[in-house]
Design an enzyme around this catalytic site. Sequence first.
Site, PDB file in Angstrom:
ATOM      1  N   SER A  35     -22.236   8.982  28.627  1.00 44.23           N
ATOM      2  CA  SER A  35     -21.946   9.009  27.194  1.00 44.23           C
ATOM      3  C   SER A  35     -23.071   9.689  26.429  1.00 44.23           C
ATOM      4  CB  SER A  35     -21.769   7.574  26.688  1.00 44.23           C
ATOM      5  OG  SER A  35     -21.761   7.537  25.274  1.00 44.23           O
ATOM      6  N   TYR A  69     -24.396  -0.822  25.100  1.00 46.43           N
ATOM      7  CA  TYR A  69     -23.465   0.119  25.728  1.00 46.43           C
ATOM      8  C   TYR A  69     -24.220   1.328  26.264  1.00 46.43           C
ATOM      9  CZ  TYR A  69     -19.961   3.822  26.055  1.00 46.43           C
ATOM     10  OH  TYR A  69     -19.188   4.864  26.492  1.00 46.43           O
TER      11      TYR A  69
END
Length: 336
Positions: free
Chosen positions: A128, A153
């Site tokens: 990501s 995350y």
Amino acid sequence: MIKIVVTGVGGFIGYHVSKYLVNNNVSVLGIDNYDSYYDVNLKKSRVGQLANNELFQFIKCDLTDFNSLEHAFDKFTPEYVIHLAAQAGVRYSIENPNAYIDSNLVGFMNVLEACRKYSVKHLIYASSSSVYGGNKVAPFSTGHHTDHPVSFYAATKKANELFAHSYSQLYGIPTTGLRFFTVYGPWGRPDLAYYKFTKKIFDGETIDVYNHGQMERDFTYIDDIVEGIVRLIDKPPVANPDWDETKDSISSSFAPYKVYNIGSSNPVKLEDFINILEKKIGIEAKKKFMDMQPGDVLRTYADVSDLEKDINFKPQTSLEEGLGKFVDWYREYYNV
């Protein structure tokens, strides 16, 4: 016939990748646990779109259950794995970090173990843009260090890259990590801003505009993401025994390991994004301007030069075109 496992097949990217593969004569085993983080019916609808293709198989499996995952690999014997399953969401990770440990760490380790045991030729996995965290230098390059995440995350995605490198070095498994930048498009994720904005605009509700619309995002259309993934499948990274950290990119290694950015390389301010969305919908949004939220970053901006160099590809879809296609899909799917 090529055989590929796609995890997270009920998810946004997993669905689109699987659709492309089966439509191009690739046998796909889709795996998903139908997590309830967002609308399970949407996930099942995506899989339902694939179910009529004879090259597609589906198994409901939680990746934290290694025995079930191993059984699926043993039965299907994949040559390649595209790992897209994960607990997504930056802000949700602040509220419920344990969900990210289970899915993004334990689940990923089980996928790595299955790839090792069944001698998979290439593992491609989702990282990501959030791994860039507090970085200030833009565009974000895979040559930059990613040691300052600002959400749990992001920390789990950074950990995935480290786990992948360890497996590449120890067991010779070629691994490629893809740092996705704000993916959007038809069949997208309802928890993301563009989807929530669209719903609220149609419903006449007020949208929350964080950082007073001054945040910038490198929006990347789903078809461009799929093309990047597909082009990389048969290009596994090769070990470079002469790799030198003083002169070679940290996105490669002495192990068969590589990390790429996939983004449009065209960051857009949130206020400009909303203006385009309003035009595509044909309704002016009611807006509530707010401060930044914890875990958010001010800007994302992808340097994709290594992707261009290695596979001669750079995302091309404009935001106007991509948002138009999303709004058209939304109108049809929700009958609005």
